[in-house]
Design an enzyme around this catalytic site. Structure first.
Site, short mmCIF file in Angstrom:
data_model
loop_
_atom_site.label_atom_id
_atom_site.label_comp_id
_atom_site.label_asym_id
_atom_site.label_seq_id
_atom_site.Cartn_x
_atom_site.Cartn_y
_atom_site.Cartn_z
N HIS A 216 0.83 -1.21 0.00
CA HIS A 216 0.00 0.00 0.00
C HIS A 216 0.86 1.24 0.00
O HIS A 216 0.50 2.26 -0.57
CB HIS A 216 -0.93 -0.01 1.22
N GLU B 192 2.48 -13.95 -32.54
CA GLU B 192 2.91 -14.13 -31.15
C GLU B 192 3.47 -15.53 -30.92
O GLU B 192 3.78 -15.90 -29.81
CB GLU B 192 1.78 -13.80 -30.17
N ASP C 179 3.38 -12.55 -25.68
CA ASP C 179 3.45 -13.99 -25.93
C ASP C 179 4.68 -14.35 -26.77
O ASP C 179 5.31 -15.37 -26.53
CB ASP C 179 2.18 -14.47 -26.63
N CYS D 141 1.25 -4.69 -30.57
CA CYS D 141 0.31 -4.36 -29.49
C CYS D 141 0.75 -4.97 -28.17
O CYS D 141 0.04 -4.88 -27.18
CB CYS D 141 -1.11 -4.80 -29.85
#
Ligand code: PEP
Ligand code: MG
Length: 820
Positions: free
Chosen positions: A451, A687, A711, A758
């Site tokens: 946190h 990929e 990938d 991408c």
């Protein structure tokens, strides 16, 4: 994790010989359905070729590798032989662990065994124990089996679900779950493997240690059980209130920083938690030490004090929640709701009260119970869940402060700006800090998902966590520089370095402002070469923010999100609405819709797909769609129907063979004709290495390529993209990956087709430059990276990028590429 239940454990066995011990262990495995009886002979055969004595009275008999087909499923059997049985050459074995290993699940048991091995006291305990739970705890994880007994079996009606929260069922989503469960009268249980938790107890749930990707079974019993189950299932699918906070890498925020000072007295290295540079003097943050003595008064009086302390702590937590919510939003404040939930834990309260009535003081009793739970949490396998022990101890101290009175001084809040050093900052500490007086942080403990790190990032304060004990030795008022980009704390830097750091700070700010100011301009290199900068978004609701951040198109809409966030397959009409909304929200900008990419790490429980041994190499992406026309056809129909509303392109994921492509594209064309839809460009993701290597053949047929470097990197380097230890090496800028991209771009350009990227590398400033240099013409990145990626492209000439890219192809590893 290997499963071990009581039926696989035999206490107080008396085998007369080693062979008999192995036979008995083998019989247990036969009885529990792990092996065929023939495997016992194989276990005995193994002893002739290898010694399975591990040391310290423990042996691990197992069969020969060639007999693995006699194993039905991986499992172990444990025999306790208090008197001992002679093994080899005078060795005596007291614990026999028979192993039947089909794959590598037993490695975890071996790892634990080696830990046990070095601990004579624990071995002695296991040799003498009357409780099989001790053995289970020692070998499968330190989760107390008492937990399983505490709540018995789960109920008949229930559902299975995969936890998709990035950090598993940590405090915030677990609190969300528990609070929801409590709204129903029915009892709720959560099972993970053999462990069962009470679904209405936060502590019980946290102790299950549910990590990202784990399947749990939620069951309920009672009048409103169906409604409870429905609500819980939906809540899990929707992420249990977790904000989709992607911890942006430093690089994605403001660019990487390759800077080291020239002369410093010392450098402390930790983990980068929030980017940026801070210059200032140090200040140790002294947590209050609470002194607790066991001086009880009357039990009733102690009980009242305990109740008052709980009430006071709860009131503080409510106030803190409101304050933090106003400053940072409800997502970040939610941790304090989780803290309140700890205080509502019936087990915790009952046990504390039990100690009080045994004659102890309320403070001492509470501290015992908190310490016990903190210790249990620290032992959880998942480091993120184990890190939540800090929350338990934080809330424990909050109550304790009320019980021991106010003589413990609060840590002085600095009045002049400082760089704060601390062992660990609890959420309460962090929330109480005034950002105007904190220039930066450096803590001994903690990780990038703590946190403290999350709050530091939202405050824009450079921060380092996990920097080790040396941090506590640094004297107050030491001049230092925090490099939040690289996780370095430089002590007593030379004046020249301070000046250089100040100049860099200003430069970074200026760059960020400048990049933002021209985010709507196209990304054109200094010699006039333009690259399209698109965005990866999945929901129409995110389109406006992406356009506002400078997105020129949607380069990847991952449609699996439509399937993941619910309990049943979305209908064709629902999908149509989602695609149409996206294309309309992008107002004439092109949208690449990727067909379903389920499998791998993206599980959809309600599809009931067979379990894969190796999900990344199994039926995923287009392979699955080709086998499941019931999923593929409605999706293609929905996309083609939406194509009437704006410029859509269709892209198929995980294409590895030309047959994948021809089948998928033929089906798409058939559907297009059936519904008389317009033709749209059809492309494939690159990929898988085979697709890159055959790019010249694919390029003859497809309209475009988009490279999925996430990938592609995992398949080229054979490194699981989720593997924590391989994360650093699995670099998308590795020359092996870049060569695959080069191959693809060259093949595409010979055929007159375009190539986009991408995967994550497109949003990495160094990646954007190299990909442009390799001839990629579209980069699709996350919304926060758009302005920076555009700025990077404008910063050089195309010729320069091309030459850099050529040099990168000749590098030996990712680090060398990055150092270019
Ligand atoms: C990729 O693999 O790079 C990609 C963009 O697809 P995903 O991350 O959805 O697998
Ligand atoms: Mg992919």
């Amino acid at each position: 994790m290997i499963e071990l239940d009581q039926r696989q454990i035999q206490l107080r066995a008396h085998p007369s010989s080693k062979a008999e011990a192995i036979r008995q262990a083998g019989q247990i495995l036969v009885a529990s359905g792990h092996i065929e009886p023939g495997y016992i002979e194989s276990m005995l055969g193994r002893e002739k070729v290898a010694n399975t004595y591990l040391g310290n009275g423990i042996a691990i008999p197992h069969g020969l590798p060639q007999d693995r087909e006699l194993i039905k499923r991986t499992g172990i059997a444990v025999m306790q032989v208090p008197e001992g049985v002679p093994w080899n050459d005078g060795e005596t074995v007291h614990i026999v662990v028979g192993i039947a290993a089909k794959s590598d699940e037993h490695i975890e048991v071996l790892r634990r065994l080696t830990r046990v091995l070095g601990d004579q006291e624990q071995v002695n305990k296991l040799i003498r124990t009357n409780d099989p739970g001790d053995i289970i705890a020692a070998l499968t994880g330190d989760r107390p089996p008492a937990l399983a007994r505490e709540v018995g079996n789960d109920y008949a009606s229930g559902f299975e679900a995969v936890i998709h929260n990035k950090t598993g069922l940590h405090a915030r989503p677990a609190t969300f779950f528990v609070n929801l469960a409590k709204k129903y009268q029915s009892d709720v249980k959560v099972r993970r493997g053999n462990d069962i938790a009470n679904g209405k107890s936060l502590i019980s749930l946290l102790k299950l240690g549910v990590e990202h990707g784990t399947t749990i079974r939620v069951s309920a019993e009672g009048a409103d059980a169906p409604a409870a189950l429905k609500a819980l299932q939906q809540a899990i699918a929707e992420g249990l209130g977790d904000e989709d906070e992607e911890a942006p890498s430093a690089a994605q925020l403001v660019g990487t920083l390759a800077w080291t000072p020239r002369s410093v007295a010392a450098t402390v290295s930790g983990i980068s938690a929030a980017p940026g540079l801070a210059i200032g003097v140090t200040r140790q943050y002294m947590q209050r030490k609470l002194v607790v003595e066991d001086r009880p008064s009357d039990a009733m009086e102690e009980g009242d004090r305990f109740q008052e302390a709980l009430n006071a702590a709860n009131a503080e937590l409510d106030q803190l929640y409101d304050e933090v919510k106003t400053r940072f939003g409800s997502g970040k404040a939610a941790i304090f709701r989780a803290h309140s939930e700890f205080l509502n834990d019936t087990g915790l309260i009952q046990q504390t009260v039990g100690l009080i009535f045994e004659g102890h003081s309320a403070a001492w009793s509470w501290q015992q119970m908190i310490n016990e739970r903190v210790a249990q949490m620290q032992k959880l396998d998942d480091p993120i869940l184990a890190g939540r022990a800090v929350d338990m101890s934080d809330v424990g101290d909050r109550v304790l402060r009320h019980l021991v009175g106010s003589d413990a001084p609060a840590p002085a809040t600095p009045d002049a700006p400082v760089i704060l050093l601390a062992d660990d900052l609890t959420p309460s500490d962090t929330a109480a800090l005034d950002p105007d007086t904190i220039l930066g942080f450096c803590t001994v403990k903690g990780g990038p998902t703590s946190h403290t790190a999350i709050i530091a990032r939202s405050l824009g304060i450079p921060a380092i966590v996990g920097a080790g004990q040396d941090v506590l030795k640094i004297a107050d008022q030491t001049t230092c520089i925090v490099d939040g980009f690289n996780g370095k704390l430089y002590l007593k830097p030379h004046d020249d370095d301070i000046q250089a750091a100040r100049a860099l700070q200003q430069e970074l700010q200026r760059k960020q402002d400048a990049a933002n100011a021209v985010r709507f301009e196209p990304a054109v290199t200094s010699d006039g070469h333009q690259v399209e900068v698109a965005v990866n978004i999945n929901r129409a609701a995110d389109a406006a923010a992406a356009v506002e951040a400078g997105a020129e198109a949607v380069g990847l809409m991952r449609t699996e999100f439509l399937f993941l966030e619910r309990n049943s397959i979305p209908s064709e009409d629902e999908q149509f609405a989602a695609y149409r909304d996206m294309v309309q929200a992008m107002q004439g900008r092109s949208v690449i819709i990727r067909t379903l990419d389920i499998g791998g790490d993206k599980e959809v429980p309600y599809l009931n797909l067979p379990k894969e041994d190796n999900s990344f190499l199994g039926i995923r992406g287009v392979r699955l769609c080709l086998l499941r026309p019931d999923l593929f056809i409605p999706q293609l129909r929905a996309i083609y129907r939406a194509a009437a509303y704006g410029p859509i392109k269709i892209m198929f994921p995980m294409i590895s063979t030309l047959e994948d492509w021809s089948q998928a594209s033929a089906l798409a064309e058939q559907i297009r004709q059936e519904i008389n839809a317009p033709k749209v460009p059809l492309g494939i993701m690159i990929e898988v290495p085979s697709a890159a290597v055959l790019a010249d053949q694919f390029a003859q047929e497809v309209d475009f390529f988009s490279i999925g470097t996430n990938d592609l990197t995992q398949y080229v380097l054979a490194m699981d993209r989720l593997h924590p230890q391989l994360a650093k090496q699995a670099d998308g800028l590795h020359p092996a990956v870049l060569r695959m991209i080069d191959l693809t771009v060259k093949a595409a350009s010979r055929a007159g087709k375009w190539v986009g990227v991408c995967g994550g590398v497109a949003g990495d400033p160094q990646g954007a430059v190299l990909l442009t240099g390799l001839g990629v013409s579209e980069l699709s990145v996350s919304t926060p990276s758009i302005a920076e990626v555009k700025a990077q492209i404008r910063s050089r000439s195309f010729a320069e990028m091309q030459s850099l890219a050529q040099r990168a192809l000749l590098c030996k590893n990712g680090a060398e590429v990055r150092s270019l």
